[in-house]
Design a protein around this motif. Structure first.
Motif: not given
Length: 304
Positions: A126-142
């Motif tokens: 919905l917001f244009g993110h790749d599920l393959a980046d699931y864990a890395d997205l969270f680490r970076e954004k946290l």
């Protein structure tokens, strides 16, 4: 969720579940007003915290928890207000901070953020993110969210999912000196270890199994914190569990079971409010007396 206290509250996902008897779905606007009424009742009864979940699909009404929490803030006086969870992986940490710092000002310092990866994945495409980046997205954004809490203006260039920030003035600042940021964990050991190493409190979503089955996750969280130089006694732990409080256990099962099997919620408002009152006046005093563990927060969902 104030440090040094055993706290009890509610979590609501704002789910739109058909009545098992009539098959009718609640009207979204009426259901949302019921969620606000739930917060008001919990506040008046003396519960400590209420959380609003985030889901981006038509069978949930709470796609924008900060807005729902802001409405709750205007109808309550003391109860703490948190997301449960903010799907940080598919959101912008700058915007998340702005929303919850604003909520903190509106509520006179009662806001909290519970950040998570999300048990549903509809927000990623919905917001244009790749599920393959699931864990890395969270680490970076946290990591960015924590930097925003610590520093303003902020210069940041440590990520690959967002443009750098250069002396960015990120406002408003929270009323609380340090706006609480929890991490929601569904039972993954790696998540618990990373959370402990950062020195952050963890909220465990007990969707399956017993509370005791999650003790290893708690141990890993505290051990990781200790190895990172944190005081394990300061690493708070919360539990989110399903529940309904009736006059008797038989009545509770009879009331909740049809709604539980239909989709984890949808209990009629009158019965829900009665359950909240019993939780606050009959159950909470016993729990606080018998389980006065200073680093644990217990929650039970309001609606699913």
């Amino acid at each position: 969720m104030t440090a040094g206290a055993f706290e009890i509250g509610l979590i609501t996902f704002g789910e739109l579940t058909a009545d098992p008897a009539s098959g009718q779905l609640p009207e979204p606007h009426q259901h949302l007003r019921g969620v606000i009424e739930l917060a008001e009742a919990a506040d008046q009864a003396g519960l400590d915290v209420i959380g609003v979940g985030e889901h981006h699909r038509s069978d949930f009404v709470a796609t924008a928890p900060p807005m729902v929490l802001a409405a709750m803030a205007e109808r309550t006086r003391r109860i703490r207000l948190t997301s449960a969870v903010t799907v940080l992986s598919s959101d912008d940490p700058v915007r998340v901070w702005e929303q919850f710092a604003t909520l903190d000002l509106l509520s006179s310092g009662r806001a909290e953020i519970m950040a998570g990866r999300g048990s549903y994945t509809e927000s990623f495409p919905l917001f244009g993110h790749d599920l393959a980046d699931y864990a890395d997205l969270f680490r970076e954004k946290l990591g960015l969210l924590l930097r925003i809490r610590e520093t303003n203006p902020l210069t940041w260039s440590d990520g690959r999912f967002r443009p750098p920030l250069r002396q960015a003035d990120i406002a408003p600042r929270s009323l609380q000196k340090e706006l609480p940021i929890w991490v929601g964990v569904g039972g993954t050991p790696t998540s618990a270890v990373e959370t402990g190493a950062r020195g952050l409190p963890v909220m465990l979503g007990v969707l399956l199994g017993t509370v005791g089955s999650h003790s290893r996750i708690v141990d890993l969280h505290r051990l990781a914190g200790e190895r990172a130089g944190r005081d394990p006694a300061t690493l708070r732990v919360g539990l989110g569990v399903q529940g309904h409080v009736g006059r008797t256990s038989t009545e509770a099962r009879r009331t909740m079971y049809p709604h539980f099997t239909a989709g984890f919620g949808g209990t009629p408002q009158a019965q829900l409010l009665a359950s909240v009152e019993r939780l606050a006046t009959e159950v909470a005093p016993v729990l606080r007396r018998e389980l006065a563990v200073p680093t644990v927060t217990a929650t039970t969902p309001g609606r699913g």
